[in-house]
Design an enzyme around this catalytic site. Structure first.
Site, PDB file in Angstrom:
ATOM      1  N   TRP A 101       0.752  -1.407   0.100  1.00 52.02           N
ATOM      2  CA  TRP A 101       0.068  -0.141  -0.063  1.00 52.02           C
ATOM      3  C   TRP A 101       0.891   1.296   0.167  1.00 52.02           C
ATOM      4  CZ3 TRP A 101      -4.389  -0.932  -1.901  1.00 52.02           C
ATOM      5  CH2 TRP A 101      -5.116  -2.129  -1.769  1.00 52.02           C
ATOM      6  N   ASP A 171      -1.463   6.485   6.294  1.00 47.21           N
ATOM      7  CA  ASP A 171      -2.545   5.717   5.968  1.00 47.21           C
ATOM      8  C   ASP A 171      -3.037   4.609   7.195  1.00 47.21           C
ATOM      9  OD1 ASP A 171      -4.217   3.728   4.910  1.00 47.21           O
ATOM     10  OD2 ASP A 171      -2.800   3.334   3.043  1.00 47.21           O
ATOM     11  N   LYS A 195     -12.220  -1.582   6.115  1.00 46.78           N
ATOM     12  CA  LYS A 195     -11.481  -2.523   6.941  1.00 46.78           C
ATOM     13  C   LYS A 195     -12.061  -2.530   8.358  1.00 46.78           C
ATOM     14  CE  LYS A 195      -8.778  -2.993   3.253  1.00 46.78           C
ATOM     15  NZ  LYS A 195      -7.929  -2.078   2.851  1.00 46.78           N
TER      16      LYS A 195
HETATM   17  C1  LIG Z   1      -7.492  -1.557   1.531  1.00 40.24           C
HETATM   18  C2  LIG Z   1      -6.041  -0.546   1.616  1.00 40.24           C
HETATM   19  C3  LIG Z   1      -6.109   0.622   0.881  1.00 40.24           C
HETATM   20  C4  LIG Z   1      -6.768   0.588  -0.529  1.00 40.24           C
HETATM   21  O1  LIG Z   1      -8.291   1.105  -0.138  1.00 40.24           O
HETATM   22  P1  LIG Z   1      -9.252   1.202  -1.014  1.00 40.24           P
HETATM   23  O2  LIG Z   1     -10.327   2.030  -0.595  1.00 40.24           O
HETATM   24  O3  LIG Z   1      -9.887   0.160  -1.845  1.00 40.24           O
HETATM   25  O4  LIG Z   1      -8.723   2.242  -1.896  1.00 40.24           O
HETATM   26  C5  LIG Z   1      -5.183   1.379   1.011  1.00 40.24           C
HETATM   27  N1  LIG Z   1      -4.242   1.331   2.172  1.00 40.24           N
HETATM   28  C6  LIG Z   1      -4.497   0.204   2.755  1.00 40.24           C
HETATM   29  C7  LIG Z   1      -3.563   0.316   4.284  1.00 40.24           C
HETATM   30  C8  LIG Z   1      -5.428  -0.770   2.810  1.00 40.24           C
HETATM   31  O5  LIG Z   1      -5.553  -1.607   3.701  1.00 40.24           O
END
Ligand SMILES: *Cc1c(COP(=O)(O)O)cnc(C)c1O
Length: 360
Positions: A101, A171, A195
């Site tokens: 990511w 993030d 998540k």
């Molecule tokens: C799932 C995830 C993403 C991507 O998320 P989307 O909403 O599908 O764009 C980005 N960063 C992390 C850490 C993730 O687990």
């Protein structure tokens, strides 16, 4: 009706209490005679939903007053672009790459300026997190970027990099609201909610006031400018109303549970149960560096791809679902987010125990 133990990495398990509450209001939300899905985003009931949601997440995370909270669309991935577009005044940013990511975010940022690789754990196959103490950051960097919990490899930072006056951007998609955080240590925190918080379609951005600026990169779409969304209180266009409503219910659920310290204790208990078993097992092995193991995503293997496949297939007979590892790494991964009950982890460990005996 029969619910499974859903170990999906995302979209992922939600608290049953929240689902039932949403169900109860499906035809008639709070005496309005309609569902939240059918309601104007400019209506009084929706204004109350989004304002309460913001107040509750502020309360849960103790977000200081000089931070804005935005409920946006486009997922975490859209923020890979929005962050450099909004924050790259010098067109320089330092990225620490600790998994897929952050690697994707780094690649995207290069489209907009001089994104520099400050450190990477790619040579260790992302099984670990770079040592933040040995990194020197660019003096002219607009921000330093990290992905605090790497969903695929199951690692998390145990210490934040010291960035001085350079804003830290994080993030937190796969660890959002799983434990208390000191928001004041960051310039910007963001995450997709699918998540650990709610249904897909909402990304929450917590951004310090001084980083919401007019002098963004000139090609930044109006909708992706933080200033647009701050001015409009996330209602610049139609927001993901239903998703925001469910997030709000999850915030209430967390508050009733005792907030993020209480949540953290439960998460540590669940993670310890699984890691202790992995550490004592002769068959299964955790793949992440012990020192940086995630509380949320636990990847593990038997070392034999056929046995992994057998495990995944037999797990279904024990109501254990979506335990397969990410397609890029194989093996298994148990995502044990906030809403995964302790019984779910107990059921998984019991099955692993049994499987180990049968396949020794
Ligand atoms: C799932 C995830 C993403 C991507 O998320 P989307 O909403 O599908 O764009 C980005 N960063 C992390 C850490 C993730 O687990």
């Amino acid at each position: 009706m029969s619910r499974v133990y859903n170990f999906s990495a995302g979209p992922a398990v939600l608290p049953e209490k929240v689902l039932l509450e949403a169900q109860a209001g499906m035809l008639d939300y709070n005496g309005t005679g309609m569902s939240v899905m059918e309601m104007s985003h400019r209506s009084a009931p929706f204004a109350q939903i989004i304002e309460t949601a913001e107040a509750d997440i502020r309360d849960l995370m103790s977000i200081p007053d000089n931070y804005h909270v935005l409920f946006l669309q486009g997922g975490a991935t859209q923020q890979f672009a929005a962050i450099p577009m909004n924050l790259m005044q010098n067109k320089v940013a330092d990225y620490i790459v600790s998994g897929s990511w952050s690697k994707k975010a780094f690649k995207e940022a290069k489209l907009y300026g001089d994104a520099r690789l400050a450190a990477s754990s790619e040579e260790e196959n992302f099984s670990t997190v770079p040592n933040v103490d040995s990194i020197t950051f660019s003096k002219d960097a607009d921000y330093v970027y990290i992905c605090q919990n790497e969903t695929i490899y199951g690692t998390r930072y145990t210490k934040l990099p010291e960035t001085g006056n350079i804003p830290l951007v994080s993030d937190v998609s796969s660890m959002f609201l799983s434990e208390p955080m000191d928001v004041s240590k960051y310039g910007l925190i963001y995450g997709g909610v699918q998540k650990n918080i709610g249904p897909a379609g909402v990304v929450i951005v917590i951004v310090r006031e001084d980083l919401v600026r007019e002098d963004v990169l000139p090609t930044t779409p109006t909708i992706m400018r933080y200033l647009t969304q701050v001015d409009a209180k996330s209602l610049s266009n139609t927001p993901p109303c239903w998703g925001i409503y469910i997030c709000g219910l999850v915030f209430k659920w967390l508050k009733e549970l005792g907030g993020l310290s209480a949540m953290k204790e439960i998460n540590e208990k669940k993670a310890a149960l699984l890691y202790d078993f992995l550490d004592s097992s002769k068959l299964f092995k955790g793949t992440a560096d012990r020192q940086y193991r995630s509380l949320m995503n636990v990847p593990f293997v038997t070392g034999d791809a056929e046995l992994d496949a057998k495990f995944i297939s037999e797990a279904k007979n024990h109501k254990i679902e979506s335990i397969k590892g990410h397609r890029s790494v194989g093996g298994m991964r148990a995502s044990i987010y906030n809403a995964m009950p302790l019984e779910g982890v107990e059921a998984l460990v019991a099955f692993m125990h049994q499987f180990e005996k049968e396949n020794a």
